[in-house]
Design a protein around this motif. Structure first.
Motif, mmCIF file in Angstrom:
data_model
loop_
_atom_site.group_PDB
_atom_site.id
_atom_site.type_symbol
_atom_site.label_atom_id
_atom_site.label_comp_id
_atom_site.label_asym_id
_atom_site.label_seq_id
_atom_site.Cartn_x
_atom_site.Cartn_y
_atom_site.Cartn_z
ATOM 1 N N ASN A 1 0.809 -1.215 0.000
ATOM 2 C CA ASN A 1 0.000 0.000 0.000
ATOM 3 C C ASN A 1 0.848 1.273 0.000
ATOM 4 O OD1 ASN A 1 0.836 0.011 2.703
ATOM 5 N ND2 ASN A 1 -1.149 -0.706 3.458
ATOM 6 N N PHE A 2 2.183 1.107 -0.019
ATOM 7 C CA PHE A 2 3.021 2.289 -0.232
ATOM 8 C C PHE A 2 4.274 1.887 -1.002
ATOM 9 C CE2 PHE A 2 5.394 0.899 3.515
ATOM 10 C CZ PHE A 2 6.686 1.347 3.280
ATOM 11 N N PHE A 3 4.841 2.890 -1.681
ATOM 12 C CA PHE A 3 6.027 2.679 -2.505
ATOM 13 C C PHE A 3 7.020 3.807 -2.253
ATOM 14 C CE2 PHE A 3 2.576 0.588 -4.638
ATOM 15 C CZ PHE A 3 3.121 -0.586 -5.141
ATOM 16 N N LEU A 4 8.268 3.427 -2.032
ATOM 17 C CA LEU A 4 9.374 4.377 -2.004
ATOM 18 C C LEU A 4 10.034 4.257 -3.372
ATOM 19 C CD1 LEU A 4 11.336 6.291 -0.585
ATOM 20 C CD2 LEU A 4 12.378 4.315 0.535
ATOM 21 N N ILE A 5 9.785 5.222 -4.246
ATOM 22 C CA ILE A 5 10.069 5.042 -5.673
ATOM 23 C C ILE A 5 11.351 5.738 -6.148
ATOM 24 C CG2 ILE A 5 7.653 4.670 -6.278
ATOM 25 C CD1 ILE A 5 7.521 7.592 -7.173
ATOM 26 N N GLY A 6 12.167 6.205 -5.274
ATOM 27 C CA GLY A 6 13.402 6.887 -5.687
ATOM 28 C C GLY A 6 13.451 8.240 -5.012
ATOM 29 N N ALA A 7 14.310 9.092 -5.550
ATOM 30 C CA ALA A 7 15.127 8.929 -6.741
ATOM 31 C C ALA A 7 16.396 8.136 -6.421
ATOM 32 C CB ALA A 7 15.506 10.302 -7.284
ATOM 33 N N GLY A 8 16.940 7.476 -7.449
ATOM 34 C CA GLY A 8 18.140 6.705 -7.265
ATOM 35 C C GLY A 8 19.296 7.534 -6.742
ATOM 36 N N LYS A 9 20.120 6.917 -5.900
ATOM 37 C CA LYS A 9 21.280 7.563 -5.284
ATOM 38 C C LYS A 9 20.888 8.763 -4.442
ATOM 39 C CE LYS A 9 24.027 5.424 -5.763
ATOM 40 N NZ LYS A 9 24.131 4.063 -5.138
ATOM 41 N N ILE B 1 6.332 7.731 -1.781
ATOM 42 C CA ILE B 1 7.355 8.599 -1.224
ATOM 43 C C ILE B 1 8.452 8.741 -2.277
ATOM 44 C CG2 ILE B 1 9.030 8.958 0.626
ATOM 45 C CD1 ILE B 1 7.352 7.002 2.314
ATOM 46 N N TYR B 2 8.793 9.975 -2.578
ATOM 47 C CA TYR B 2 9.836 10.272 -3.559
ATOM 48 C C TYR B 2 10.895 11.101 -2.846
ATOM 49 C CZ TYR B 2 11.836 11.595 -8.126
ATOM 50 O OH TYR B 2 12.653 11.792 -9.215
ATOM 51 N N ILE B 3 12.010 10.468 -2.534
ATOM 52 C CA ILE B 3 13.072 11.144 -1.804
ATOM 53 C C ILE B 3 14.077 11.703 -2.799
ATOM 54 C CG2 ILE B 3 14.280 8.939 -1.449
ATOM 55 C CD1 ILE B 3 15.340 10.086 1.177
ATOM 56 N N SER C 1 -1.928 14.573 -6.084
ATOM 57 C CA SER C 1 -0.796 15.081 -5.309
ATOM 58 C C SER C 1 -0.895 14.723 -3.831
ATOM 59 C CB SER C 1 -0.690 16.606 -5.466
ATOM 60 O OG SER C 1 -1.886 17.233 -5.021
ATOM 61 N N GLU C 2 -2.112 14.477 -3.346
ATOM 62 C CA GLU C 2 -2.280 14.170 -1.926
ATOM 63 C C GLU C 2 -1.728 12.791 -1.570
ATOM 64 O OE1 GLU C 2 -5.934 12.703 -4.063
ATOM 65 O OE2 GLU C 2 -4.666 14.493 -4.108
ATOM 66 N N ARG C 3 -1.441 11.976 -2.560
ATOM 67 C CA ARG C 3 -0.892 10.640 -2.297
ATOM 68 C C ARG C 3 0.588 10.537 -2.641
ATOM 69 N NH1 ARG C 3 -4.056 7.081 -0.337
ATOM 70 N NH2 ARG C 3 -6.292 7.483 -0.304
ATOM 71 N N VAL C 4 1.195 11.662 -2.926
ATOM 72 C CA VAL C 4 2.621 11.684 -3.276
ATOM 73 C C VAL C 4 3.348 12.621 -2.324
ATOM 74 C CG1 VAL C 4 4.321 12.199 -5.056
ATOM 75 C CG2 VAL C 4 2.102 11.217 -5.704
ATOM 76 N N LEU C 5 4.319 12.092 -1.601
ATOM 77 C CA LEU C 5 5.146 12.904 -0.717
ATOM 78 C C LEU C 5 6.533 13.028 -1.325
ATOM 79 C CD1 LEU C 5 5.549 14.346 2.032
ATOM 80 C CD2 LEU C 5 6.419 12.162 2.896
ATOM 81 N N ILE C 6 6.959 14.261 -1.567
ATOM 82 C CA ILE C 6 8.313 14.536 -2.038
ATOM 83 C C ILE C 6 9.100 15.072 -0.851
ATOM 84 C CG2 ILE C 6 9.729 15.843 -3.672
ATOM 85 C CD1 ILE C 6 7.237 16.018 -5.476
ATOM 86 N N VAL C 7 10.206 14.436 -0.523
ATOM 87 C CA VAL C 7 10.944 14.793 0.681
ATOM 88 C C VAL C 7 12.443 14.730 0.420
ATOM 89 C CG1 VAL C 7 10.877 12.411 1.541
ATOM 90 C CG2 VAL C 7 11.199 14.278 3.160
ATOM 91 N N ALA C 8 13.164 15.664 0.989
ATOM 92 C CA ALA C 8 14.624 15.608 0.959
ATOM 93 C C ALA C 8 15.095 14.632 2.030
ATOM 94 C CB ALA C 8 15.211 16.991 1.212
ATOM 95 N N PHE C 9 16.132 13.880 1.730
ATOM 96 C CA PHE C 9 16.635 12.898 2.683
ATOM 97 C C PHE C 9 16.990 13.561 4.011
ATOM 98 C CE2 PHE C 9 20.142 10.456 4.592
ATOM 99 C CZ PHE C 9 19.485 9.254 4.780
ATOM 100 N N GLU C 10 17.586 14.734 3.954
ATOM 101 C CA GLU C 10 17.966 15.439 5.177
ATOM 102 C C GLU C 10 16.744 15.764 6.037
ATOM 103 O OE1 GLU C 10 21.017 15.801 2.095
ATOM 104 O OE2 GLU C 10 18.861 16.241 2.123
ATOM 105 N N VAL D 1 7.173 11.729 7.065
ATOM 106 C CA VAL D 1 7.151 10.560 6.187
ATOM 107 C C VAL D 1 6.230 9.492 6.749
ATOM 108 C CG1 VAL D 1 8.540 8.753 5.125
ATOM 109 C CG2 VAL D 1 9.460 11.055 5.353
ATOM 110 N N CYS D 2 6.290 9.262 8.047
ATOM 111 C CA CYS D 2 5.450 8.235 8.654
ATOM 112 C C CYS D 2 3.965 8.555 8.505
ATOM 113 C CB CYS D 2 5.816 8.075 10.122
ATOM 114 S SG CYS D 2 7.439 7.356 10.363
ATOM 115 N N ALA D 3 3.614 9.817 8.632
ATOM 116 C CA ALA D 3 2.220 10.207 8.465
ATOM 117 C C ALA D 3 1.748 9.935 7.049
ATOM 118 C CB ALA D 3 2.046 11.686 8.811
#
Length: 199
Positions: free
Chosen positions: A10-18, A100-102, A158-167, A176-178
């Motif tokens: 029910n969730f995916f961490l889809i990248g970005a690579g590296k 989640i798109y980091i 957009s409400e189902r996509v979280l874009i977050v910086a690793f820091e 992220v947990c929410a």
């Protein structure tokens, strides 16, 4: 004999690579309500779709009791190489998945990507960065973050996509947990010292 219940993600961490997906997946998996597959990158909706649903959903069986079940295939955000992933996920799993798109500074991520490929012999050790960028658009395309994530925003909203910086995950893990429907994660669960930005 009754067939075992099919357990789906029910969730995916889809990248970005590296950009830290490996580290983030490992940290999320420490939460008692989270299950992350082994391997963390099944690539089912990109190049492993032919292996079938039984194989893929079988990876989640051990997480049947977890509220959040996910995986972390970075090929899902390599749109130029594997188009149509968002649509395949929607078709197979419906509209309720979360993503989640980091991201990481694109130049630092590009450097890490090239170093990774050199260390594994995918490209020549003495290859110039300028020539790689001009001759291999995949390096650049992977850093076009909005281009890579726009399909998910269009298909799922957009409400189902979280874009977050690793820091930001290190300093504010509860955000992220929410997003994946978790109770608050304790700061003590986030191991900062010695953590490498990998994945």
């Amino acid at each position: 004999m009754q067939n075992p219940k099919v357990v789906k993600p029910n969730f995916f961490l889809i990248g970005a690579g590296k950009s830290g997906t490996t580290s983030m997946a490992a940290q999320l998996a420490q939460h008692p309500a989270v299950f992350v597959t082994t391997p963390k990158e099944p690539h089912y909706f990109s190049f492993n779709h032919g292996r079938g649903q039984a194989w893929y959903y079988g990876l989640f069986r051990e997480g049947a009791r977890c509220a959040s079940r996910g995986e972390a295939s970075v090929t899902y955000s390599q749109r130029s190489l594997w188009p149509g992933v968002a649509e395949r996920i929607h078709s197979e799993l419906g509209p309720d998945c979360r993503f989640i798109y980091i991201v990481r500074h694109p130049v630092r991520a590009l450097e890490s990507h090239i170093f990774h490929d050199k260390s594994r012999g995918h490209i020549e050790l003495d290859a110039e960065v300028s020539s790689l960028i001009s001759n291999d658009s995949d390096y650049v395309s992977a850093r076009r973050y909005f281009y890579q994530i726009s399909d998910y925003i269009r298909v799922f909203g957009s409400e189902r996509v979280l874009i977050v910086a690793f820091e930001d995950f290190i300093t504010s893990p509860n955000v992220v947990c929410a997003e994946v429907g978790l109770i608050a994660i304790r700061k003590s669960m986030i191991q900062v010292q010695g953590m490498s930005v990998s994945g």
